[in-house]
Design an enzyme around this catalytic site. Sequence first.
Site, PDB file in Angstrom:
ATOM      1  CG  HIS A  52      50.735  15.370  -7.857  1.00  0.00           C
ATOM      2  ND1 HIS A  52      49.779  14.373  -7.900  1.00  0.00           N
ATOM      3  CD2 HIS A  52      50.064  16.537  -8.011  1.00  0.00           C
ATOM      4  CE1 HIS A  52      48.576  14.925  -8.054  1.00  0.00           C
ATOM      5  NE2 HIS A  52      48.728  16.240  -8.131  1.00  0.00           N
TER       6      HIS A  52
ATOM      7  CE  LYS B  56      42.204  18.970  -9.605  1.00  0.00           C
ATOM      8  NZ  LYS B  56      42.068  20.300  -9.000  1.00  0.00           N
TER       9      LYS B  56
ATOM     10  CE  LYS C 102      46.350  18.886 -10.827  1.00  0.00           C
ATOM     11  NZ  LYS C 102      45.799  20.261 -10.824  1.00  0.00           N
TER      12      LYS C 102
ATOM     13  CG  ASP D 271      42.946  21.316 -12.791  1.00  0.00           C
ATOM     14  OD1 ASP D 271      42.796  22.198 -13.667  1.00  0.00           O
ATOM     15  OD2 ASP D 271      43.457  21.531 -11.674  1.00  0.00           O
TER      16      ASP D 271
ATOM     17  CD  GLU E  50      40.332  22.630 -10.903  1.00  0.00           C
ATOM     18  OE1 GLU E  50      39.920  21.530 -10.460  1.00  0.00           O
ATOM     19  OE2 GLU E  50      41.208  23.307 -10.340  1.00  0.00           O
TER      20      GLU E  50
ATOM     21  CG  ASP F 196      42.260  26.537  -9.482  1.00  0.00           C
ATOM     22  OD1 ASP F 196      42.352  27.430  -8.634  1.00  0.00           O
ATOM     23  OD2 ASP F 196      42.984  25.512  -9.457  1.00  0.00           O
TER      24      ASP F 196
ATOM     25  CE  LYS G  40      43.621  25.428  -6.038  1.00  0.00           C
ATOM     26  NZ  LYS G  40      44.486  25.464  -7.230  1.00  0.00           N
TER      27      LYS G  40
ATOM     28  CD  GLU H  53      41.894  20.442  -5.650  1.00  0.00           C
ATOM     29  OE1 GLU H  53      42.034  19.556  -6.503  1.00  0.00           O
ATOM     30  OE2 GLU H  53      42.307  21.603  -5.812  1.00  0.00           O
TER      31      GLU H  53
HETATM   32 MG    MG Z   1      43.216  23.580 -10.447  1.00  0.00          MG
END
Ligand code: MG
Length: 378
Positions: free
Chosen positions: A21, A166, A168, A197, A223, A248, A272, A326
């Site tokens: 990832h 989403k 990255k 994001d 994001e 975030d 979160k 997510e």
């Molecule tokens: Mg984020």
Amino acid sequence: MELTIDRLETVIIDVPLRRPHRFARVTMTAQPVLLAFVHTRDGITGVGEGVVPGGPWWGGESVESMKVTLDTYVAPLLAGRRVDDIASLWQDISDHVNANLYAKCAVEVALHDAWARSLGVPVHVLLGGLARTSIDVTWALGAEPEEVVVDEALAKLRSGEHRTFKLKMGALPPEEDTRRVCAIAEKLTGTAGVRVDLNARWDFTTAKTYLPRLAAAGVELVEQPVPGEQVEALAELNRLLPIPVMADESLRTPVDALRLVSLRAADIWSMKTTKVGGLRRARDIVAIAAAAGIPCHAGTSIETGIGTAASLHLACAAPGVTWGSELFGPLLFAEEVLRTPLSYRDGALQLPGGPGLGVELDLDAVAALRRPQLMKEA
Ligand SMILES: [Mg+2]
């Protein structure tokens, strides 16, 4: 039922991922996870998870720093206290340890789990009951080349697992990254929602230059394009763009929340449990958002089933979490740490029943994934 805490125990495990990832600067192949166990004198154990996305780049904490903080400074504060004394314990912990919200989350969730198990009720009861019993889950695609990302997204769409994605960004130079994501968005728009994001990687001018192109290509949400502390820049981008901006990294505390509200810096907040220090802080921040008319999205720090279950209880108990989630963490892992995996159905994560977090750790799996302890220096 005796609610007195006997001890806090912490264990680091390293859980391999199904595929690497890739964030802007860091690529994960395994996720280090700190498990915090609160044991009561009656033999009840609550568990919480301390986890950051792949290392200390996000918020400064790591599983190693969490273990030292909890073992050295927090464990002595818990012994002999009651698991239902959470408000007062939180105060004492905060008086002894500043910041370190990921570490505090691990303990705070373990206290809730132990308390709920002592009462024989689910954790969401301790949070005031349910607003929903499942939540939609978007899938995070890594910062990979266009073909890799589109193939992965189309496979997820075909299987019906996810309807939104989403992406990255931030690993490539902005022009190249923008062209990559615009190409992906143009292929997926109409069949799937595409969000990006930036993980706080762009400065204001770069964001002002490239984000309108992403919006024009069909990206539906951006994001955290700019660094977390640059809330004024975030607010200016939020006014400038025709699509929602999500905060975030800019949102860790209730004070951050008030600042975001007063500047109208983001249309949606990523909530979160991990980054804010646990379930109660998350609930408080969602209430601030709701009062300001801002929907929350249940974000992830790539938690295993334990942390994901905690975030799910919060997302289902907090009425203001109306913008999906997510909470895909467990789907990214190659090894399961729960005896019964969490259930994903029709693009949504289903709240498990049962006492506490409603999930049970597979202790054999934990033993197999446990990081060997370093030899003490002579
Ligand atoms: Mg984020």
